[in-house]
Design a protein around this motif. Structure first.
Motif, short mmCIF file in Angstrom:
data_model
loop_
_atom_site.label_atom_id
_atom_site.label_comp_id
_atom_site.label_asym_id
_atom_site.label_seq_id
_atom_site.Cartn_x
_atom_site.Cartn_y
_atom_site.Cartn_z
N ALA A 14 84.36 56.94 -31.51
CA ALA A 14 83.44 56.22 -32.40
C ALA A 14 83.18 54.81 -31.88
O ALA A 14 82.03 54.32 -31.92
N ARG A 15 84.20 54.16 -31.38
CA ARG A 15 84.02 52.82 -30.80
C ARG A 15 83.19 52.90 -29.53
O ARG A 15 82.32 52.06 -29.29
N LYS A 16 83.43 53.91 -28.72
CA LYS A 16 82.71 54.06 -27.46
C LYS A 16 81.21 54.22 -27.68
O LYS A 16 80.40 53.64 -26.96
N PHE A 17 80.84 54.98 -28.71
CA PHE A 17 79.43 55.28 -28.95
C PHE A 17 78.82 54.45 -30.07
O PHE A 17 77.64 54.61 -30.38
N GLY A 18 79.61 53.57 -30.68
CA GLY A 18 79.09 52.78 -31.79
C GLY A 18 78.71 53.65 -32.97
O GLY A 18 77.67 53.45 -33.62
N ALA A 19 79.56 54.62 -33.27
CA ALA A 19 79.25 55.63 -34.28
C ALA A 19 79.97 55.37 -35.60
O ALA A 19 81.01 54.71 -35.66
N HIS A 20 79.40 55.90 -36.67
CA HIS A 20 80.03 55.98 -37.99
C HIS A 20 80.95 57.20 -37.97
O HIS A 20 80.58 58.26 -37.47
N LEU A 21 82.16 57.07 -38.52
CA LEU A 21 83.12 58.17 -38.50
C LEU A 21 83.44 58.64 -39.92
O LEU A 21 83.97 57.87 -40.73
N MET A 81 69.98 58.55 -25.88
CA MET A 81 70.63 59.51 -26.77
C MET A 81 72.11 59.16 -26.90
O MET A 81 72.78 58.86 -25.93
N THR A 82 72.60 59.21 -28.14
CA THR A 82 74.02 58.93 -28.38
C THR A 82 74.46 59.63 -29.65
O THR A 82 73.67 60.28 -30.33
N TYR A 83 75.75 59.53 -29.94
CA TYR A 83 76.29 60.06 -31.20
C TYR A 83 76.38 58.90 -32.18
O TYR A 83 77.09 57.93 -31.93
N LYS A 84 75.68 59.00 -33.29
CA LYS A 84 75.72 57.93 -34.29
C LYS A 84 76.51 58.32 -35.53
O LYS A 84 76.95 57.47 -36.28
N THR A 85 76.68 59.62 -35.76
CA THR A 85 77.50 60.10 -36.87
C THR A 85 78.50 61.10 -36.34
O THR A 85 78.13 62.16 -35.82
N MET A 86 79.77 60.77 -36.45
CA MET A 86 80.83 61.67 -36.02
C MET A 86 81.67 62.08 -37.23
O MET A 86 81.77 61.34 -38.20
N MET A 87 82.28 63.26 -37.13
CA MET A 87 83.12 63.76 -38.21
C MET A 87 84.43 64.26 -37.61
O MET A 87 84.42 64.95 -36.60
N VAL A 88 85.54 63.89 -38.22
CA VAL A 88 86.84 64.38 -37.78
C VAL A 88 87.51 65.11 -38.93
O VAL A 88 87.53 64.63 -40.07
N HIS A 89 88.04 66.28 -38.63
CA HIS A 89 88.78 67.05 -39.64
C HIS A 89 90.20 66.52 -39.72
O HIS A 89 90.90 66.38 -38.71
N LEU A 90 90.65 66.22 -40.94
CA LEU A 90 91.99 65.71 -41.17
C LEU A 90 92.76 66.63 -42.11
O LEU A 90 92.18 67.25 -43.00
N ASP A 91 94.06 66.72 -41.89
CA ASP A 91 94.94 67.49 -42.76
C ASP A 91 96.32 66.84 -42.71
O ASP A 91 96.43 65.68 -42.30
N VAL A 138 80.96 70.77 -31.13
CA VAL A 138 82.33 70.60 -31.58
C VAL A 138 83.18 70.14 -30.40
O VAL A 138 83.17 70.76 -29.34
N LEU A 139 83.90 69.06 -30.60
CA LEU A 139 84.83 68.56 -29.58
C LEU A 139 86.24 68.92 -30.02
O LEU A 139 86.73 68.44 -31.04
N LEU A 140 86.88 69.78 -29.24
CA LEU A 140 88.21 70.25 -29.56
C LEU A 140 89.25 69.41 -28.82
O LEU A 140 89.14 69.20 -27.60
N VAL A 141 90.23 68.93 -29.55
CA VAL A 141 91.22 68.00 -29.00
C VAL A 141 92.58 68.68 -28.93
O VAL A 141 93.10 69.14 -29.94
N PRO A 142 93.18 68.76 -27.73
CA PRO A 142 94.56 69.25 -27.66
C PRO A 142 95.47 68.34 -28.48
O PRO A 142 95.38 67.12 -28.38
N THR A 174 75.67 67.83 -40.68
CA THR A 174 75.00 66.53 -40.70
C THR A 174 75.71 65.52 -39.81
O THR A 174 75.54 64.32 -39.96
N ALA A 175 76.49 66.04 -38.86
CA ALA A 175 77.17 65.17 -37.89
C ALA A 175 76.61 65.43 -36.50
O ALA A 175 76.24 66.55 -36.16
N ASP A 176 76.55 64.38 -35.68
CA ASP A 176 76.13 64.53 -34.29
C ASP A 176 77.23 65.17 -33.46
O ASP A 176 76.95 65.80 -32.44
N LEU A 177 78.48 64.97 -33.89
CA LEU A 177 79.62 65.52 -33.16
C LEU A 177 80.75 65.76 -34.15
O LEU A 177 81.07 64.89 -34.96
N VAL A 178 81.37 66.94 -34.07
CA VAL A 178 82.48 67.31 -34.95
C VAL A 178 83.75 67.36 -34.11
O VAL A 178 83.79 68.02 -33.06
N VAL A 179 84.79 66.66 -34.55
CA VAL A 179 86.07 66.63 -33.83
C VAL A 179 87.08 67.49 -34.59
O VAL A 179 87.40 67.23 -35.75
#
Length: 279
Positions: free
Chosen positions: A27-34, A1-11, A140-144, A106-111
């Motif tokens: 994304a590099r760590k998991f070989g994911a599309h961002l 199991m891994t994250y293959k599709t990640m999404m990051v919110h940008l502003d 959802v992965l929340l980043v300080p 439609t993302a495996d992980l949302v940043v």
């Protein structure tokens, strides 16, 4: 199991670059599309035109937003190339909260980033984080926004209380857990409320040990009534030098708003390390 599709919110906020750098590392760590999804406050023109003399201000604001969006897009594309990560830029029209929620499904992980009240450009909408956390259906992965961690997910702390939300968060964090060098399941109780049973904690540990060859242990302690569960979790994580906290996102819909539980509110307000939450 891994994250293959990640999404990051940008502003256009000051924290966007930190958030993008963090997402690219993952994304590099998991070989994911961002997927980079641009969404920020865009006032409706009706509100401006209703005010005398505000039409020119609105048009100036629109030009400013367009220019800033182009700058963020350029940064995103350049950083994708530099990091050698496959990805896609998205700047859809429409209400920004709805945009992030729908794309997140439609993302495996949302940043997402931490709220920064002192940075007006980080404001997307009222109850933005609550709505995404409880409505997206994805972890959802929340980043300080001050995060400078080079390693994330090496030492993982799991907040366990036996709930459905906590169980969902554990399963959603398996890609991190499988790669971690140390995992701790922490159970917190008070003098008036018992924590999860030892058997419950042992079952979680048994399950997790099938996903990793590294140590998985249990920490149980009683918190003071003067300290909230959320603050106790964060303090334990910082004192133990963990670099990822995994916990359920607690809350419910009330009328037209999503309302967070006390633990989730405390973590969002004070977190000093990345936090993976699932509802």
């Amino acid at each position: 199991m891994t994250y293959k599709t990640m999404m990051v919110h940008l502003d256009t906020s000051r924290g966007a670059k930190t958030r993008l750098s963090f997402a690219l590392k993952l994304a590099r760590k998991f070989g994911a599309h961002l997927d980079g999804v641009f969404a920020m406050l865009d006032p409706h023109p009706v509100g401006f035109y209703a005010m005398t003399g505000a039409a020119d201000y609105y048009e100036a604001h629109r030009r400013f937003l367009t220019q800033k969006r182009r700058e963020v897009e350029g940064l995103f594309r350049a950083e994708l190339t530099r990091a050698r990560v496959p990805g896609r830029w998205n700047a859809p029209d429409g209400y920004p909260v709805t945009t992030i929620v729908q794309r997140g499904r439609t993302a495996d992980l949302v940043v997402l980033g931490q709220s920064r009240p002192k940075d007006p450009e980080s404001y997307v909408a009222d109850h933005f984080l609550e709505t995404v956390l409880l409505g997206a259906g994805s972890p959802v992965l929340l980043v300080p926004e001050t995060s400078s961690l080079e390693v994330v997910g090496d030492r993982v702390l799991i907040g366990w209380n036996g709930s459905r939300e906590a169980a969902r968060a554990i399963h959603d964090a398996i890609p991190f857990i499988a790669r971690a060098t140390h995992v701790t399941v922490v159970a917190i109780s008070t003098v008036v409320k018992a924590g999860p049973t030892e058997a419950s904690c042992a079952d979680v540990v048994t399950m997790l040990r099938r996903h990793t060859t590294h140590p998985v242990d249990v920490a149980r302690f009683e918190r003071s009534l003067a300290v909230s569960t959320g603050d106790a979790l964060l303090r334990f994580a910082i004192d133990g030098e963990y670099d990822l906290l995994v916990t359920g996102a607690y809350g419910h819909a009330r009328f037209q708003e999503f309302v967070l539980g006390g633990v989730t509110r405390a973590i969002l307000a004070s977190m000093a390390l990345p936090v993976l939450m699932s509802h």
